[in-house]
Design a protein around this motif. Structure first.
Motif, PDB file in Angstrom:
ATOM      1  N   MET A   1      -2.789  16.387  44.680  1.00 16.13           N
ATOM      2  CA  MET A   1      -3.796  17.189  43.672  1.00 16.13           C
ATOM      3  C   MET A   1      -5.117  17.365  44.661  1.00 16.13           C
ATOM      4  SD  MET A   1      -4.891  16.504  39.947  1.00 16.13           S
ATOM      5  CE  MET A   1      -6.121  15.488  40.152  1.00 16.13           C
ATOM      6  N   CYS A   2      -5.428  16.291  45.419  1.00 12.26           N
ATOM      7  CA  CYS A   2      -6.838  16.220  45.881  1.00 12.26           C
ATOM      8  C   CYS A   2      -6.603  17.125  47.415  1.00 12.26           C
ATOM      9  CB  CYS A   2      -7.609  15.102  46.110  1.00 12.26           C
ATOM     10  SG  CYS A   2      -7.965  14.336  44.543  1.00 12.26           S
ATOM     11  N   SER A   3      -7.534  17.941  47.579  1.00 10.61           N
ATOM     12  CA  SER A   3      -7.373  18.830  48.868  1.00 10.61           C
ATOM     13  C   SER A   3      -8.673  19.024  49.448  1.00 10.61           C
ATOM     14  CB  SER A   3      -6.467  20.146  48.394  1.00 10.61           C
ATOM     15  OG  SER A   3      -6.439  21.085  49.306  1.00 10.61           O
ATOM     16  N   ASN A   4      -8.920  19.455  50.659  1.00  8.91           N
ATOM     17  CA  ASN A   4      -9.939  20.177  51.261  1.00  8.91           C
ATOM     18  C   ASN A   4      -9.647  21.234  51.437  1.00  8.91           C
ATOM     19  OD1 ASN A   4     -11.272  17.367  51.297  1.00  8.91           O
ATOM     20  ND2 ASN A   4     -10.203  16.996  53.378  1.00  8.91           N
ATOM     21  N   HIS A   5      -9.091  22.077  50.850  1.00 13.15           N
ATOM     22  CA  HIS A   5      -8.726  23.440  51.104  1.00 13.15           C
ATOM     23  C   HIS A   5      -9.596  24.264  50.360  1.00 13.15           C
ATOM     24  CE1 HIS A   5      -6.950  27.391  51.125  1.00 13.15           C
ATOM     25  NE2 HIS A   5      -6.011  27.076  51.821  1.00 13.15           N
ATOM     26  N   PRO A   6     -10.375  25.343  51.108  1.00 18.97           N
ATOM     27  CA  PRO A   6     -11.320  25.953  50.431  1.00 18.97           C
ATOM     28  C   PRO A   6     -11.265  26.838  49.024  1.00 18.97           C
ATOM     29  CG  PRO A   6     -10.945  27.058  52.124  1.00 18.97           C
ATOM     30  CD  PRO A   6     -10.254  25.844  52.243  1.00 18.97           C
ATOM     31  N   ASP A   7      -9.659  27.049  48.756  1.00 13.73           N
ATOM     32  CA  ASP A   7      -9.171  27.995  47.795  1.00 13.73           C
ATOM     33  C   ASP A   7      -9.012  27.130  46.490  1.00 13.73           C
ATOM     34  OD1 ASP A   7      -9.669  30.316  48.990  1.00 13.73           O
ATOM     35  OD2 ASP A   7      -7.633  30.167  49.971  1.00 13.73           O
ATOM     36  N   VAL A   8      -9.143  25.764  46.575  1.00 11.72           N
ATOM     37  CA  VAL A   8      -8.704  24.752  45.384  1.00 11.72           C
ATOM     38  C   VAL A   8      -9.901  24.942  44.460  1.00 11.72           C
ATOM     39  CG1 VAL A   8      -8.318  22.545  44.846  1.00 11.72           C
ATOM     40  CG2 VAL A   8      -7.090  23.586  46.814  1.00 11.72           C
ATOM     41  N   ARG A   9      -9.903  24.924  43.159  1.00  9.98           N
ATOM     42  CA  ARG A   9     -10.899  25.021  42.213  1.00  9.98           C
ATOM     43  C   ARG A   9     -10.511  24.366  41.032  1.00  9.98           C
ATOM     44  NH1 ARG A   9     -12.628  30.198  40.223  1.00  9.98           N
ATOM     45  NH2 ARG A   9     -10.487  30.431  39.664  1.00  9.98           N
ATOM     46  N   VAL A  10     -11.187  23.698  40.391  1.00  9.97           N
ATOM     47  CA  VAL A  10     -10.907  23.088  39.000  1.00  9.97           C
ATOM     48  C   VAL A  10     -11.580  23.708  37.863  1.00  9.97           C
ATOM     49  CG1 VAL A  10     -12.693  21.465  39.079  1.00  9.97           C
ATOM     50  CG2 VAL A  10     -10.803  20.775  37.709  1.00  9.97           C
ATOM     51  N   SER A  11     -10.799  24.028  36.641  1.00 12.83           N
ATOM     52  CA  SER A  11     -11.382  24.544  35.614  1.00 12.83           C
ATOM     53  C   SER A  11     -10.885  23.430  34.312  1.00 12.83           C
ATOM     54  CB  SER A  11     -10.681  25.926  35.212  1.00 12.83           C
ATOM     55  OG  SER A  11     -11.069  26.556  36.187  1.00 12.83           O
ATOM     56  N   PRO A  12     -11.967  22.885  33.798  1.00  7.76           N
ATOM     57  CA  PRO A  12     -11.754  21.902  32.714  1.00  7.76           C
ATOM     58  C   PRO A  12     -11.249  22.650  31.709  1.00  7.76           C
ATOM     59  CG  PRO A  12     -13.768  21.335  33.920  1.00  7.76           C
ATOM     60  CD  PRO A  12     -13.448  22.657  34.433  1.00  7.76           C
ATOM     61  N   ILE A  13     -10.557  22.208  30.680  1.00 11.43           N
ATOM     62  CA  ILE A  13      -9.874  22.952  29.490  1.00 11.43           C
ATOM     63  C   ILE A  13     -10.576  22.066  28.319  1.00 11.43           C
ATOM     64  CG2 ILE A  13      -8.042  23.541  28.078  1.00 11.43           C
ATOM     65  CD1 ILE A  13      -6.237  23.650  30.724  1.00 11.43           C
ATOM     66  N   PHE A  14     -11.283  22.940  27.426  1.00  9.00           N
ATOM     67  CA  PHE A  14     -12.175  22.275  26.361  1.00  9.00           C
ATOM     68  C   PHE A  14     -11.392  22.809  25.215  1.00  9.00           C
ATOM     69  CE2 PHE A  14     -16.559  21.225  28.117  1.00  9.00           C
ATOM     70  CZ  PHE A  14     -16.009  20.355  29.088  1.00  9.00           C
ATOM     71  N   PRO A  15     -11.041  21.907  24.393  1.00  2.00           N
ATOM     72  CA  PRO A  15     -10.319  22.215  22.862  1.00  2.00           C
ATOM     73  C   PRO A  15     -11.588  22.715  21.981  1.00  2.00           C
ATOM     74  CG  PRO A  15     -10.419  19.901  22.920  1.00  2.00           C
ATOM     75  CD  PRO A  15     -10.908  20.279  24.318  1.00  2.00           C
ATOM     76  N   VAL A  16     -11.389  23.711  21.241  1.00  2.00           N
ATOM     77  CA  VAL A  16     -12.545  24.387  20.338  1.00  2.00           C
ATOM     78  C   VAL A  16     -11.820  24.433  19.150  1.00  2.00           C
ATOM     79  CG1 VAL A  16     -13.722  25.133  22.412  1.00  2.00           C
ATOM     80  CG2 VAL A  16     -12.255  26.625  21.122  1.00  2.00           C
ATOM     81  N   THR A  17     -12.461  24.849  17.763  1.00  2.00           N
ATOM     82  CA  THR A  17     -11.766  25.136  16.641  1.00  2.00           C
ATOM     83  C   THR A  17     -12.046  26.700  16.197  1.00  2.00           C
ATOM     84  OG1 THR A  17     -13.651  24.086  15.561  1.00  2.00           O
ATOM     85  CG2 THR A  17     -11.674  22.762  15.733  1.00  2.00           C
TER      86      THR A  17
END
Length: 120
Positions: A1-17
């Protein structure tokens, strides 16, 4: 999962009502917001993208999410967000960061911090 590749990003998912309320809230924080459909949207700012998903059984005490934003100046971000409810002023920590926090209407936490200036 962890990578030094510049194309790897993370987008947290927030639950909403309520997606409309969530999009309005994140727009007030200065995010560019968009909607995928009636149950899914996005809030983006400075290279960070949050995914907002309507979750019928969301309980802020049990199912809220969190993300940490490493920013150049925690005080500047807190000042930008000062007019939006639930933004805490940054404080100096004993581990070398100046940190603040913001909680959205669904209980999701955005912590933010920057390194303390040398000599403080």
């Amino acid at each position: 999962m962890c990578s030094n590749h510049p194309d790897v990003r993370v987008s947290p998912i927030f639950p909403v009502t309520d997606l409309d309320r969530a999009l309005e809230h994140y727009a007030a924080l200065g995010c560019v917001v968009s909607r995928h459909d009636e149950g899914y949207g996005f809030a983006a700012m400075a290279g960070v993208e949050l995914h907002l998903v309507v979750t019928a059984d969301h309980d802020p005490l049990r199912t809220a999410a969190a993300a940490y934003l490493h920013v150049p100046d925690a005080d500047a971000l807190a000042a930008r967000w000062a007019g939006v409810p639930s933004t805490g002023a940054p404080v100096d920590t004993d581990y070398g960061l100046r940190e603040g926090a913001h909680v959205d209407p669904d209980g999701n936490l955005l912590r933010f911090g920057s390194p303390l200036a040398s000599g403080t």
